[in-house]
Structures are given as C-alpha cells and as structure tokens.
Design a protein around this motif. Structure first.
Motif, PDB file in Angstrom:
ATOM      1  N   ASP A 148      43.464  45.573  57.190  1.00  0.00           N
ATOM      2  CA  ASP A 148      44.220  44.735  57.754  1.00  0.00           C
ATOM      3  C   ASP A 148      44.302  43.505  57.018  1.00  0.00           C
ATOM      4  O   ASP A 148      43.320  42.702  56.471  1.00  0.00           O
ATOM      5  CB  ASP A 148      44.101  44.451  59.166  1.00  0.00           C
ATOM      6  N   ASN A 168      53.012  37.360  36.146  1.00  0.00           N
ATOM      7  CA  ASN A 168      51.638  37.320  36.990  1.00  0.00           C
ATOM      8  C   ASN A 168      52.134  36.561  38.223  1.00  0.00           C
ATOM      9  O   ASN A 168      51.584  35.557  38.662  1.00  0.00           O
ATOM     10  CB  ASN A 168      50.990  36.177  36.145  1.00  0.00           C
ATOM     11  N   GLN A 169      53.286  37.189  39.004  1.00  0.00           N
ATOM     12  CA  GLN A 169      53.389  36.252  40.407  1.00  0.00           C
ATOM     13  C   GLN A 169      53.894  35.079  40.139  1.00  0.00           C
ATOM     14  O   GLN A 169      54.288  34.449  41.072  1.00  0.00           O
ATOM     15  CB  GLN A 169      52.252  36.419  41.362  1.00  0.00           C
ATOM     16  N   TRP A 185      46.413  39.498  56.710  1.00  0.00           N
ATOM     17  CA  TRP A 185      47.556  38.572  57.087  1.00  0.00           C
ATOM     18  C   TRP A 185      47.638  37.540  56.253  1.00  0.00           C
ATOM     19  O   TRP A 185      46.600  37.024  55.600  1.00  0.00           O
ATOM     20  CB  TRP A 185      46.965  38.060  58.560  1.00  0.00           C
ATOM     21  N   GLU A 233      54.641  48.083  50.800  1.00  0.00           N
ATOM     22  CA  GLU A 233      54.740  47.864  49.366  1.00  0.00           C
ATOM     23  C   GLU A 233      55.159  49.338  48.399  1.00  0.00           C
ATOM     24  O   GLU A 233      54.692  50.317  48.908  1.00  0.00           O
ATOM     25  CB  GLU A 233      53.260  47.369  48.854  1.00  0.00           C
ATOM     26  N   ILE A 262      50.610  41.526  56.570  1.00  0.00           N
ATOM     27  CA  ILE A 262      51.050  42.155  55.293  1.00  0.00           C
ATOM     28  C   ILE A 262      50.692  43.657  55.014  1.00  0.00           C
ATOM     29  O   ILE A 262      49.596  44.040  55.495  1.00  0.00           O
ATOM     30  CB  ILE A 262      50.267  41.225  54.072  1.00  0.00           C
ATOM     31  N   ALA A 263      51.604  44.311  54.688  1.00  0.00           N
ATOM     32  CA  ALA A 263      51.459  45.534  54.222  1.00  0.00           C
ATOM     33  C   ALA A 263      50.034  45.988  53.350  1.00  0.00           C
ATOM     34  O   ALA A 263      49.780  45.228  52.547  1.00  0.00           O
ATOM     35  CB  ALA A 263      52.576  46.516  53.842  1.00  0.00           C
ATOM     36  N   ALA A 313      51.678  53.876  55.457  1.00  0.00           N
ATOM     37  CA  ALA A 313      51.145  53.006  54.505  1.00  0.00           C
ATOM     38  C   ALA A 313      51.746  51.442  54.575  1.00  0.00           C
ATOM     39  O   ALA A 313      51.534  50.423  53.772  1.00  0.00           O
ATOM     40  CB  ALA A 313      51.560  53.294  52.772  1.00  0.00           C
ATOM     41  N   GLY A 314      52.491  51.184  55.654  1.00  0.00           N
ATOM     42  CA  GLY A 314      53.014  49.872  55.740  1.00  0.00           C
ATOM     43  C   GLY A 314      52.704  49.307  57.336  1.00  0.00           C
ATOM     44  O   GLY A 314      51.682  49.778  58.005  1.00  0.00           O
ATOM     45  N   ILE A 315      53.735  48.306  57.696  1.00  0.00           N
ATOM     46  CA  ILE A 315      53.338  47.777  58.904  1.00  0.00           C
ATOM     47  C   ILE A 315      54.635  47.893  59.680  1.00  0.00           C
ATOM     48  O   ILE A 315      55.566  47.695  59.316  1.00  0.00           O
ATOM     49  CB  ILE A 315      53.146  46.242  58.501  1.00  0.00           C
ATOM     50  N   THR A 360      57.915  47.493  57.100  1.00  0.00           N
ATOM     51  CA  THR A 360      57.600  46.829  55.684  1.00  0.00           C
ATOM     52  C   THR A 360      56.354  47.699  55.005  1.00  0.00           C
ATOM     53  O   THR A 360      55.392  48.117  55.346  1.00  0.00           O
ATOM     54  CB  THR A 360      57.079  45.522  55.922  1.00  0.00           C
ATOM     55  N   GLY A 394      49.044  47.938  50.742  1.00  0.00           N
ATOM     56  CA  GLY A 394      49.301  47.678  49.566  1.00  0.00           C
ATOM     57  C   GLY A 394      48.343  48.233  48.631  1.00  0.00           C
ATOM     58  O   GLY A 394      47.186  48.546  48.937  1.00  0.00           O
ATOM     59  N   ASP A 395      48.643  48.103  47.214  1.00  0.00           N
ATOM     60  CA  ASP A 395      47.867  48.606  46.155  1.00  0.00           C
ATOM     61  C   ASP A 395      46.764  47.551  46.115  1.00  0.00           C
ATOM     62  O   ASP A 395      46.946  46.670  45.752  1.00  0.00           O
ATOM     63  CB  ASP A 395      48.798  48.743  45.047  1.00  0.00           C
ATOM     64  N   ARG A 434      43.728  27.553  40.440  1.00  0.00           N
ATOM     65  CA  ARG A 434      43.642  27.914  41.965  1.00  0.00           C
ATOM     66  C   ARG A 434      42.353  27.429  42.554  1.00  0.00           C
ATOM     67  O   ARG A 434      41.499  27.737  41.773  1.00  0.00           O
ATOM     68  CB  ARG A 434      43.789  29.480  42.244  1.00  0.00           C
ATOM     69  N   THR A 471      46.285  45.307  42.587  1.00  0.00           N
ATOM     70  CA  THR A 471      47.119  44.422  42.101  1.00  0.00           C
ATOM     71  C   THR A 471      46.639  43.138  42.010  1.00  0.00           C
ATOM     72  O   THR A 471      45.728  42.840  42.604  1.00  0.00           O
ATOM     73  CB  THR A 471      48.564  44.384  42.845  1.00  0.00           C
ATOM     74  N   SER A 472      47.136  42.239  41.230  1.00  0.00           N
ATOM     75  CA  SER A 472      46.568  40.855  40.894  1.00  0.00           C
ATOM     76  C   SER A 472      46.341  40.309  41.977  1.00  0.00           C
ATOM     77  O   SER A 472      47.234  40.167  42.979  1.00  0.00           O
ATOM     78  CB  SER A 472      47.672  40.205  40.174  1.00  0.00           C
ATOM     79  N   PHE A 473      45.152  39.650  42.236  1.00  0.00           N
ATOM     80  CA  PHE A 473      44.904  38.355  43.212  1.00  0.00           C
ATOM     81  C   PHE A 473      45.391  37.345  42.728  1.00  0.00           C
ATOM     82  O   PHE A 473      45.031  36.484  42.138  1.00  0.00           O
ATOM     83  CB  PHE A 473      43.411  38.660  43.768  1.00  0.00           C
ATOM     84  N   VAL A 474      46.264  36.655  43.659  1.00  0.00           N
ATOM     85  CA  VAL A 474      46.989  35.327  43.389  1.00  0.00           C
ATOM     86  C   VAL A 474      47.507  34.923  42.078  1.00  0.00           C
ATOM     87  O   VAL A 474      47.139  34.031  41.494  1.00  0.00           O
ATOM     88  CB  VAL A 474      46.079  33.968  44.104  1.00  0.00           C
ATOM     89  N   GLY A 475      48.074  36.014  41.348  1.00  0.00           N
ATOM     90  CA  GLY A 475      48.551  35.921  40.209  1.00  0.00           C
ATOM     91  C   GLY A 475      47.543  35.859  39.131  1.00  0.00           C
ATOM     92  O   GLY A 475      48.055  35.397  37.724  1.00  0.00           O
ATOM     93  N   ASP A 480      43.422  51.830  56.083  1.00  0.00           N
ATOM     94  CA  ASP A 480      43.735  50.700  55.226  1.00  0.00           C
ATOM     95  C   ASP A 480      43.228  49.447  55.785  1.00  0.00           C
ATOM     96  O   ASP A 480      43.005  49.315  56.920  1.00  0.00           O
ATOM     97  CB  ASP A 480      45.393  50.541  55.260  1.00  0.00           C
ATOM     98  N   ALA A 539      53.559  48.435  42.765  1.00  0.00           N
ATOM     99  CA  ALA A 539      52.809  47.024  42.533  1.00  0.00           C
ATOM    100  C   ALA A 539      53.582  45.878  42.770  1.00  0.00           C
ATOM    101  O   ALA A 539      54.708  45.567  42.101  1.00  0.00           O
ATOM    102  CB  ALA A 539      51.938  47.029  41.372  1.00  0.00           C
TER     103      ALA A 539
END
Lengths: 424, 280
Positions: free
Chosen positions: B115, A357-358, B117, A307, B129-130, A270-272, A305, B132-133, B70, B136-140, B113, A310
C-alpha cells in the motif's frame, strides 16, 4: 460580539493554555520559537485564448507572482504563514492572496487541532468532488494557474479525534467560504437571465450569506481502515458552494445545503479503486418546486487507477449527478429556459507519463459528458530544468454542442498558457 | 603419456577442490547454506532493530556532470513476527517537493501489493498510489523502489557462486525474468557483518550494466531490549548506471535505531502532519 463568538474564543484560549500545560515538562525551550523557515517561489505565467471571446480579453492569464511561506514551531504548536503577492494584467491590478495562516497543536495522543486559514481536502475523487465541500477556485483552474490553486483556503477550525478503531475530523467554518466561482471576471459563462453567454459585461452579482457564526459551515468525516481499504462517512451542513439559486431580482444566491455521503478506496487487481456517493439535500427547496433554487441531488462516483507501464499511470472515473425532483423542476421551469437533464453523466481520463529521470512530466486530464455533449481537456507538460527551475506549458480546451452546458458554456475560454517558476 | 596427462588433470582438480574448501572454511565450521546467507543478508540490510530513522542526502549526477539533489528523512518500522514493514519518507528538498510525504506499507507476501500513499501539502491531498512496478526509479534517481525497500527473497533463485576471504558471492536469477530488467545479479556479502557490499546487474548477454556499492559501513550504537548493541549500517551507497552514465549517491546521517516508533505514526494522521519529534 455575539455570544457564540465569545464561547468559541474562550474555548480556543482554554485549549491553548491546556496544550501548553500538557507539554510543560521536558520542554527545554518552552515558549521559544524555532528559527523560522522561509521558502517560496517566483513565477511568471501567461496565457491566451485560442479564439475570439466577445466578452473577455484575449489574454486568459498574465501574471507575476511571489509566494512566501514562513513556518516555525514551539514545543506545543506549529505555525505557518503563506501568501502570494501578484500583479495581474488581466484584471489590471496588484493583489495579495493570503493562502494559509494557522496554528497547529497536538494536545493529546487522541487529538489534533488546526486553527486559522488553511487548505482542506478529503474524499476520493480525482478532480471530481462529492463530499469535499471545501472551497474550490474554479477561476484559477480554468485559466491555467498551477493545479495547487484549485483549492482555495478556508477560515476554519479543524479538529481530529483518533482512536484505535475510528477517526473523526470535524471542520467548523464560522463564516461561509464560497468557491471562487466563475463570475465573468476571467471567464465568459452562460448567463441564464440574458439567455446568452456573458462575461465582463455582466459580472455575476451575488447575495452571499456572510453573518459570522450564523452563516456558518460544519463538515465532518468519520473514517477507518479495514485491511487495505479506507472507508469514510461524511456529513456537511452549510450552503451550495457556487451560486445555485437566484433572488426574484436576479441576483445569484447560495441556498442552504446538507450533504450526507460515504466513500471507499483500496486495491483492486493491480490498481486502486475508489467509489463515493453523496446525497445533496437542497434545504431551501426540499420538494423541488422552486425553479430558482437547485434541486436536491444524488451524486455517484467510481474510479480506477493503475500503472500501465513504468512511470506511466492511467486513471478513469465515471461520475453521475441525479436531480431528485425533476418533475417538479420541469413543471416550474419558466418557458424558453434551457432545461437541465435529469441525469448528468461525466467520465474522466487521466494519463501521466514521466520521462527523463522523472524530470519531464506529460499529462492529460479529460472530462467528457455524454449527456451534456461537452468536454474539457487539460493537457500539460512540465519540465524540471534544475532542482529550482520549473518550465510548464499546457492548455484548457472546452468543447460543447450547446452554449449552456457545464463545460460547453466555457468554449470561448479555450486557452494555451506557459509558465516559469523559480522555487527557493 | 595420455594416461599420465589424465592422471595429472584429476590430481590437480582434486587438489584444487581441497584448497578451495579450506579457504572457504578456515574455522572448519559447517558452511552456511546459500539460503541462510541470503536470509541473513536481507535481515541485515533491511530489518535491523525494531525501527530506524535516517536522514538521506541524495545526489544524482548525469553523464554530463549535472547534479540534482534530494534530501529526505526516512522512518522504518518492522512488524513483529513478520517481514512486513512500514516506511515513511518526508521530503526536505528540493523546494518543489518540500513537506511532501511518501508512505509505504510493505507486505512480504509476494501475492499482496504494497500500500502506498503520497501526501501533497499544497492541496492537503492524501493520494493513494497504485502499487506499480517496483523496478522503477525512486524519486528520479538511479535507485529503484526495490533497492530502497528490499527485494523479496522468493523472487529469485540463489546460488553460491564463490566464497572469497571476506565475502560470499551469490548469483540471483529471477524466477520471472520478464518482470525485471536484468538477467541475473551478483551480490557480494561481507562475511563478518552479512552486509551486501556490492550488487552487479547483468543483462541477457552477460554484460554488466548496473552496479550498487556500499562504500561506507559504520557501526551504529543502539539499545536492544536492555542491551547495548551495534548495528553495522551502510552510510554511503552509490549506484552507477553503466548504460546512461548516471550515478546516484545516498549518504545517510543521523542514523538511529529502536527509537520507539509506533504503528499509528504510519497512518493518515501523521501523513498530514508528521511527528515533530521524529523529524528533528
């Protein structure tokens, strides 16, 4: 002016004419610059050592900084200027850091060129560099400036050549650009000649190769993708980027260095995963018999690496440096000098968690060397209070069993910092 | 008495069924299957044309009314004969992410998955970038990655819940419920354009907690082959998170289709220096 300089300048002039000519048709506003875009930030940053350092001030970083960035383009090229004006209370001076100033052109479908002061990066490591021999700013990194400052600019020409199957980047730096290495100004360090730590009492004095077009650097990367995997080969001809030798009089030097390496990066589970290796040929001391010049080395790196939840990412790396003429090094080592290990092992861990929210980022990056028995931990918290306002705090924590190892020597530089940045 | 009640009930049911069938198919053509509807809606929402470009203004408003903005340019290219796609997101604002680029090679196969970057210009760093889920939020924002690039159809079971005068309402039930935050979601698909106009996400207790609405639909002129065509396009989309009270609006402008984007634009070369023509 040397003959080589003349040739390079003529080539550059030719190229400009050629690119302008190539783009002539359909250029409605030829020669006209687009309205320049102005951006930047203003920042206040302060930090203190958490313990007494005999050789440095208590404050580790204390500065106000204004960065201005201007960019524009014509039909045939892009232009950018970026510079920092800052008042530095640690060195008690005002200074200007010219970060970027370049011209970029895409003269054909198969070629890009960028000339001037620029930031350059390649390779797969995370805060570990094998084939990336572009200048690093270790001073900024260790005192807690923004991580962007880890990369120092190069004065170089970068040309990229692109084909269906293979790409090539070549970077030519006409005058050697060393790292902004630890020299005692901001950080205390292990001084081998004195046999103790030193700092403001003993700045590192160097003999830097500085003749234009003779003391030059050339770096190349050949790369392509296989499915989702990026594979690259690298070559470098230049100098050790931080002092790696000494004159008999005790001045630090940057001996000749050639590096040949390769890397691969791509998805795994699931990673890189990334792996990289490089052969460091210490060209001024190929048999390793000169105790004042670094041995040749092999360097290896593997990382992963993923995730793990979340907005929560974890990365681990294992890195090794192997001295290739260790017996010769040991034999030639003056008595009483602390010897390096033949193998230096380093592991790293990165954890990054995004919250709110990041807008809130908690992160830690840690180096730990089981062979040197030392560690360097970089916790950091950053909060975007608004789209323009960033609040940041963090620490640089150095630990070590011995005073002369890579991270252990910086133990007294352990510091805590905070910053406010307004971007526009 | 009892018998007549049953008779009445059966009669009402039959009538009801007939009436419902009539309203669903006024033209008496055979009803499209639910799989056809979701497949067509997926094409309409995420795959129109060969490629596309749009500028996006995103406004995130929290429950106290504080906003964050944004702004980015998004390029998309379909892969011929497959559902794979390439995305390129070039950030214009806010200042701390300006000139960053996010690139995705999206694979339709559920076992592969994407790809991803990220290019950080201040470090000249291309970061892989892995995957991932995707939820999850796109750019917050309140939009998720999957809202932006599409959710694979094979991840859900689809049921045609009802057909109204102008839309199909599909219930989507995840095949792997533990990988997502919802129990099911309803999508209202416009019958005329097959554009998903409303998506409603429900939790395990059948409580609605998230709504995405296509608030503005425009017909964008483009050329396909030699022909002039019009692609129905959502130009304002709003998501509300009913739990947090947060809202995100995306407004799309400068929408263009079939502008001739080539595959090499979605490589490291252009990640480091985006194509000027496409960015203007």
């Amino acid at each position: 002016m040397s003959r080589r300089a003349t040739v390079v300048l003529m080539l550059a002039a030719n190229l400009m004419v050629w690119t302008a000519y190539g783009q002539e048709e359909g250029a409605a506003s030829e020669g006209l610059f687009s309205p320049p875009q102005l951006n930047g930030f203003f920042e206040l940053r302060g930090g203190y050592r958490l313990q007494n350092d005999r050789y440095e001030k208590d404050m580790s970083v204390m500065e106000s900084r204004l960065q201005l960035e201007a960019s524009t383009f014509t039909d045939w090229a892009d232009f950018k200027f970026k510079g920092d004006l800052f008042g530095d209370a640690v060195l008690e001076q005002g200074d200007f850091d010219f970060r970027e100033g370049w011209i970029f052109a895409r003269p054909s479908d198969a070629m890009d060129i960028k000339i001037g002061r620029q930031i350059l990066t390649w390779g797969t490591g995370d805060m570990l560099f094998i084939n990336d021999l572009f200048p690093k700013d270790w001073q900024s990194f260790f005192i807690g400036r923004d991580v962007d400052y880890l990369k120092a600019p190069s004065d170089a020409v970068k040309a990229g050549f692109f084909t269906e199957s293979l790409n090539l980047d070549v970077v030519y730096t006409p005058q050697f650009d060393p790292d902004r290495y630890i020299n005692g100004q901001y950080n205390s360090y292990w001084n081998n000649n004195l046999g103790r730590r030193a700092g403001r009492d003993a700045y590192v004095s160097t003999e830097r190769p500085n003749r234009w077009f003779y003391d030059d650097e050339i770096a190349a990367r050949l790369y392509r993708t296989f499915d989702s995997y990026e594979v690259a080969l690298y070559g470098y001809h230049g100098f050790w980027k931080s002092p790696a030798g000494q004159t008999p009089a005790g001045r630090a030097t940057f001996p000749d260095l050639n590096v040949f390496g390769g890397s691969v990066q791509g998805p795994l589970a699931a990673g890189i995963v990334n792996a990289e290796t490089g052969y460091y040929q210490s060209a001024d001391d190929e048999n390793g018999g000169n105790p004042r010049i670094n041995n040749s080395e092999m360097r290896y790196l593997i990382g992963y690496t993923q995730e793990i939840a979340a907005d929560f990412t974890a990365g681990v790396q294992y890195y090794m440096e192997q001295m290739l003429d260790y017996n010769a090094y040991q034999r030639s080592l003056p008595g009483g000098t602390a010897a390096r290990d033949e193998f230096r092992h380093v592991t790293t861990l990165r954890l990054t968690r995004l919250l709110m929210n990041q807008n809130l980022q908690l992160s830690v990056f840690a180096y730990y060397s089981p062979s040197d028995n030392d560690a360097y931990v970089r916790p950091n918290i950053r909060y975007k209070a608004t789209d323009n306002l960033l609040l940041e705090t963090g620490a640089n924590v150095f630990m070590g069993k011995y005073p002369h190892t890579f991270f252990g020597q910086f133990e007294d530089n352990t510091n805590l910092y905070a910053a406010v940045r307004y971007s526009f | 008495m009892k018998k007549s009640m049953i008779f009445l009930a059966v009669w009402l049911l039959l009538c009801g069924g007939i009436v419902r069938a009539e309203s669903a198919e006024p033209s008496s053509s055979p009803a499209p299957s639910v799989e056809d509807i979701v497949a067509r809606a997926n094409r309409t929402a995420y795959y129109q044309g060969l490629d596309g470009k749009s500028k996006v203004q995103m406004t995130i408003t929290d429950k106290q009314g504080r906003t964050r903005n944004r702004e980015f340019i998004i390029l998309r290219k379909n892969t011929p004969d497959s559902d794979n796609q390439k995305y390129f997101v070039y950030f214009l604002a806010p200042a701390d992410v300006r000139r960053m680029v996010f690139m995705v090679h999206k694979y339709a196969a559920p076992d592969k998955d994407d790809d991803r970057w990220l290019y950080l210009p201040n470090l000249d760093l291309v970061r892989r970038i892995a995957a991932g889920d995707k939820r999850t939020s796109f750019v917050g924002s309140d939009f998720l990655y999957e809202d932006v690039s599409g959710r694979s159809l094979v991840e859900d079971e689809h049921q045609l819940l009802r057909t109204t005068e102008d839309s199909y309402v599909i219930k989507n039930i995840p095949k792997k419920p533990d990988t997502v935050e919802f129990a099911y979601y309803l999508v209202s698909i416009d019958k005329a354009t097959y554009m998903p106009m409303k998506m409603e996400y429900y939790d395990k207790n059948d409580a609605l907690f998230r709504v995405i609405e296509s608030q503005k639909l425009e017909r964008i002129k483009a050329v396909e082959g030699q022909q002039e065509v019009e692609y129905p396009t959502v130009t304002r989309s709003v998501v509300k998170d009913l739990r947090t009270g947060s809202t995100t609006e995306m407004v799309f402008s400068e929408v263009r289709y079939n502008i001739g984007l080539t595959d090499d634009l979605f490589t490291e070369r252009y990640l480091k220096r985006p194509p000027k023509e496409a960015m203007r």
